[in-house]
Design a protein around this motif. Structure first.
Motif, PDB file in Angstrom:
ATOM      1  N   GLY A 427      34.040  40.863  44.372  1.00 54.63           N
ATOM      2  CA  GLY A 427      32.919  41.618  44.887  1.00 54.63           C
ATOM      3  C   GLY A 427      31.670  40.767  44.779  1.00 54.63           C
ATOM      4  O   GLY A 427      31.735  39.565  44.488  1.00 54.63           O
ATOM      5  N   TRP A 428      30.484  41.377  44.973  1.00 55.02           N
ATOM      6  CA  TRP A 428      29.282  40.546  44.921  1.00 55.02           C
ATOM      7  C   TRP A 428      29.037  40.053  43.501  1.00 55.02           C
ATOM      8  O   TRP A 428      28.460  38.975  43.308  1.00 55.02           O
ATOM      9  CB  TRP A 428      28.084  41.278  45.517  1.00 55.02           C
ATOM     10  N   LYS A 429      29.484  40.805  42.510  1.00 51.04           N
ATOM     11  CA  LYS A 429      29.448  40.314  41.128  1.00 51.04           C
ATOM     12  C   LYS A 429      30.752  39.563  40.887  1.00 51.04           C
ATOM     13  O   LYS A 429      31.734  40.115  40.415  1.00 51.04           O
ATOM     14  CB  LYS A 429      29.273  41.474  40.155  1.00 51.04           C
ATOM     15  N   ASP A 430      30.743  38.275  41.235  1.00 54.02           N
ATOM     16  CA  ASP A 430      32.001  37.533  41.275  1.00 54.02           C
ATOM     17  C   ASP A 430      32.201  36.580  40.107  1.00 54.02           C
ATOM     18  O   ASP A 430      33.097  35.732  40.149  1.00 54.02           O
ATOM     19  CB  ASP A 430      32.142  36.788  42.603  1.00 54.02           C
ATOM     20  N   SER A 431      31.382  36.672  39.045  1.00 55.92           N
ATOM     21  CA  SER A 431      31.656  35.866  37.864  1.00 55.92           C
ATOM     22  C   SER A 431      32.875  36.432  37.146  1.00 55.92           C
ATOM     23  O   SER A 431      33.235  37.603  37.301  1.00 55.92           O
ATOM     24  CB  SER A 431      30.450  35.855  36.929  1.00 55.92           C
ATOM     25  N   GLY A 432      33.513  35.600  36.335  1.00 56.85           N
ATOM     26  CA  GLY A 432      34.777  35.989  35.718  1.00 56.85           C
ATOM     27  C   GLY A 432      34.685  37.153  34.760  1.00 56.85           C
ATOM     28  O   GLY A 432      35.686  37.840  34.522  1.00 56.85           O
ATOM     29  N   ASP A 433      33.505  37.403  34.175  1.00 56.81           N
ATOM     30  CA  ASP A 433      33.367  38.462  33.179  1.00 56.81           C
ATOM     31  C   ASP A 433      32.577  39.661  33.695  1.00 56.81           C
ATOM     32  O   ASP A 433      32.067  40.461  32.916  1.00 56.81           O
ATOM     33  CB  ASP A 433      32.688  37.913  31.921  1.00 56.81           C
ATOM     34  N   ALA A 434      32.461  39.814  34.994  1.00 60.31           N
ATOM     35  CA  ALA A 434      31.529  40.789  35.562  1.00 60.31           C
ATOM     36  C   ALA A 434      31.993  42.230  35.434  1.00 60.31           C
ATOM     37  O   ALA A 434      31.168  43.143  35.437  1.00 60.31           O
ATOM     38  CB  ALA A 434      31.289  40.469  37.042  1.00 60.31           C
TER      39      ALA A 434
END
Length: 716
Positions: A427-434
């Protein structure tokens, strides 16, 4: 003890120092650098104008660093910087002193103005040396220049690079080459000195100034890069007109200044795909993402619809040409799917398992957002023939929603990276820990994100409207699809928290609600997925101190276990995220809440010189009294710059439906952002002016005669 005997020495324990931790490379910081950009070319320097061979400083072109060093010296010494400022789109001006030259007085008498202008494929500088001294000034001006051709992913991961050798040149000229890329630097009336062992190449100018004299030196760099996948568009932006383009006047001068700087940045971020220069889109951000990004480019174009539909249609066509046609787990491609990212080659960060192919499709939301952009451009008056030409791609996108977006068949759109080398979160929050639970635990994929269900619901309804309007089959099916999705969503996503009910961030692998309170739920506003009562519950939570206690909307509530104000997606503030929620609140009738969040962005804009970064810290307002920089944030960044247009649009409240021949006028009640007027907006291709006075009364002028304005209660 016997005489003469010695006691045994005590045992000595030697404590070895701990072994040093394995060295790892760090992403270079950006927050204190000055950028000048005219896509696909960017200059990043220190505040003194110097480009030093360190970090992410350099002149970049289409994901490759063309110059890694541009250092100005006067008689072997660097001048002392005293200030800088933006200088229009693609420009910057730097001011420095040479206090060892000129009159021996406490006041400096020799100033250097360095005026930089970036253009697509190059950069030029004027070096203006001004003396107010009473005696002649003689000096040698030198530019030290290096080139390393470092790919952007190597720079981003803190990798080591090696300067390239000068390949040749002529009088006053230096040239470097690597593969098909060629970089040429030329100085007017300069003497060129090719690089020697341990020393950069140089351009040199001897200068003599008469008392109170001045002189101007000029040099430029040109980059030839036939392998680039992005180029400058063939035409200027549609909002650049002989009348100067859109302008606003606002009671709050911060909004005016933010709008003006944002338009400059948006002009400079326009790109086209190589081979298709007529279709412009916005590159996502400088320096890491100055290329085509499905989600980012779509959102930015959608936010800019009040300025015209040309950018939206160009973005739609570019992405339609690369719409997926086959199943490929390595790239994430699937039939009908809209791509995520385009590069010249594989994007692989050193020391990271991430390896993205040049054309990567790892996004779960770009496809429904593409549908919504097509629909919204149609409502704003995009030419019907252009809309009709994209309907086969609309039907293909719907095919992806029906056949590939829900791999486990539970009725929700979800994602999982099956390659092991792509983005873990898509999704738009695509960091691994989002994606985290309330207690901070990370959710396991497959993951169904809350906002993506809203996007899918809205896309299905909007696609039905388009299909019906253009006489194509399937409208009824997609209205039924959206209604069923809403029922499933209401049954599975809503959770209870200490502050009340709210939609969960996601469903995890085991279909458990990921019960963190996040900004994602704000994206549901205006999609139609929530009832009016549910929108009121969401609106109240979004402006609670835990969510809105910083300068905008936090990505995660400060009361969550995973919250960190400088986390990329778990507590920071993103300008575009806040602006999208402002727009949703405004449209849903929550004007006071929209104004509160918009006010935070205006304060942040003032802090950052009215060039909003990609994101910034989510600390409480009382911590420093101004937002804290996120040190690796892109700046300028497309959807952050577009946030200024969204705030203006929300305040004015113009909602056109050109096919129906009307425009709804619904400004923020009571004008909480103050009086505001705008000219150079576009509806159905016509330039429109609109204003809201201090009492909240709205007026509009310039509409085509067949488009009638209406208020919520009827026509004025």
């Amino acid at each position: 003890m016997l005489d003469g005997a010695t006691s045994p020495s005590p045992a000595v324990t030697v404590i070895e120092p701990p072994a040093p931790a394995p060295a790892h490379r760090l992403q270079p910081l950006l927050h204190d650098l000055v950028s000048a950009v005219m896509a696909p070319t960017t200059a990043l320097s220190g505040g003194d104008g110097q480009i030093r061979p360190a970090g992410v400083q350099g002149l970049f072109h289409a994901d490759s660093r063309a110059l890694s060093q541009v250092r100005l010296e006067i008689d072997g010494r660097e001048p002392e910087a005293v200030g800088y400022a933006p200088h229009g789109a693609g420009g910057a001006r730097f001011v420095a002193l040479a206090r060892w030259l000129g009159d021996p007085s406490p006041d400096p008498t020799v100033r250097i103005h360095r005026v930089r202008q970036v253009v697509p494929g190059g950069m030029s500088e004027r070096i203006e040396i001004v003396s107010t001294a009473s005696r002649p000034v003689t000096a040698t001006i030198t530019l030290a220049l290096s080139c390393d051709f470092a790919p952007i992913e190597v720079v981003k991961s803190g990798g080591e690079t090696t300067p390239a050798a000068v390949a040749g040149g002529g009088p006053g000229e230096l040239t470097w080459g690597s593969g098909g890329i060629r970089v040429t630097v030329a100085g007017v009336d300069a003497h060129a000195e090719p690089a020697e062992a341990g020393r950069a190449g140089r351009l040199c100018w001897p200068v003599t100034l008469a008392p109170r004299g001045r002189t101007t030196l000029r040099w430029d760099v040109a980059v030839r890069d036939p392998e680039a996948v992005v180029i400058a568009p063939a035409r200027p932006a549609e909002w650049v007109t002989e009348r100067g383009g859109p302008r606003i006047t606002a009671t709050d001068r911060r909004l005016t200044r933010l709008f003006e700087q944002s338009l400059d940045d948006l002009r400079s971020l326009r790109l086209a795909e190589t081979g298709a220069p007529a279709d412009a889109f916005l590159g996502a951000g400088v320096p890491w993402f100055l290329t085509l990004f499905g989600r980012d480019s779509i959102w930015a174009a959608r936010m800019l619809l009040p300025l015209g539909t040309e950018l939206a249609m160009g973005t739609l066509r570019v992405l339609a040409r690369r719409q997926g046609t086959r199943l490929d787990p390595g790239s994430g491609e699937a039939p009908g799917k809209i791509m995520h990212e385009l590069r010249r080659h594989e994007f692989a960060l050193e020391g990271d398992n991430l390896r993205l192919p040049a054309a990567y499709y790892g996004t779960v939301d770009a496809t429904p957002l593409w549908i919504s952009l097509l629909h919204d451009a149609w409502r704003w008056g995009a030419p019907e023939a252009e809309v009709a030409a994209l309907l086969p791609h609309l039907e293909a996108a719907l095919g992806w929603l029906a056949e590939h977006a829900d791999p486990d068949g539970d009725g929700f759109v979800e994602y999982v990276d099956t390659s092991g080398r792509g983005l873990a979160n898509q999704g738009w929050k695509d960091s691994g820990d989002a994606v985290r639970f309330h207690d901070g635990r990370q959710a396991e994929p497959p993951i169904a994100l809350v906002e993506v269900q809203g996007y899918a619901y809205q896309a299905a309804r909007q696609a039905a409207d388009l299909l019906e309007a253009f006489g194509r089959p399937g409208a009824g099916r997609w209205r039924e699809h959206s209604a069923a999705l809403a029922e499933r969503f209401r049954a599975r996503f809503w959770v209870d928290g200490p502050r009340g009910r709210f939609p969960a961030l996601a469903l995890d692998r085991d279909k458990r609600p990921v019960d963190a309170l996040t900004s994602n739920i704000g994206h549901l506003l205006g999609t139609g997925l929530l009832t009016g009562a549910e929108e009121a519950e969401v609106a109240a939570l979004l402006v609670s101190p835990a969510m809105a206690g910083g300068f905008g909307l936090r990505t995660m509530s400060a009361e969550e276990g995973g919250f960190s104000p400088l986390s990329y997606h778990c507590g920071s503030i993103w300008a575009h995220d806040t602006a999208i929620v402002v727009a949703g609140l405004a449209r849903a009738g929550f004007g006071a809440q929209a104004a509160e969040l918009a006010g935070g962005l205006l304060t942040a804009g003032e802090t950052f010189g009215y060039r909003l970064p990609e994101l910034f810290g989510g600390d409480d307002r009382e911590t420093l009294g101004h937002p804290v920089s996120y040190p690796a944030a892109c700046r300028p960044q497309a959807w952050s710059a577009a946030a200024a247009v969204t705030i203006v649009h929300a305040a004015l409240g113009l909602y056109p439906d050109v096919p129906a021949g009307r425009v709804l006028l619904r400004p923020l009640a009571g004008a909480p952002l103050g009086a505001l007027s705008a000219r150079g907006l576009r509806i159905a291709g016509a330039e429109v002016s609109a204003a809201v006075d201090a009492d909240g009364m709205v007026s509009v002028a310039g509409l085509p005669a067949w488009i009638l304005p209406e208020t919520a209660a009827g026509r004025p």
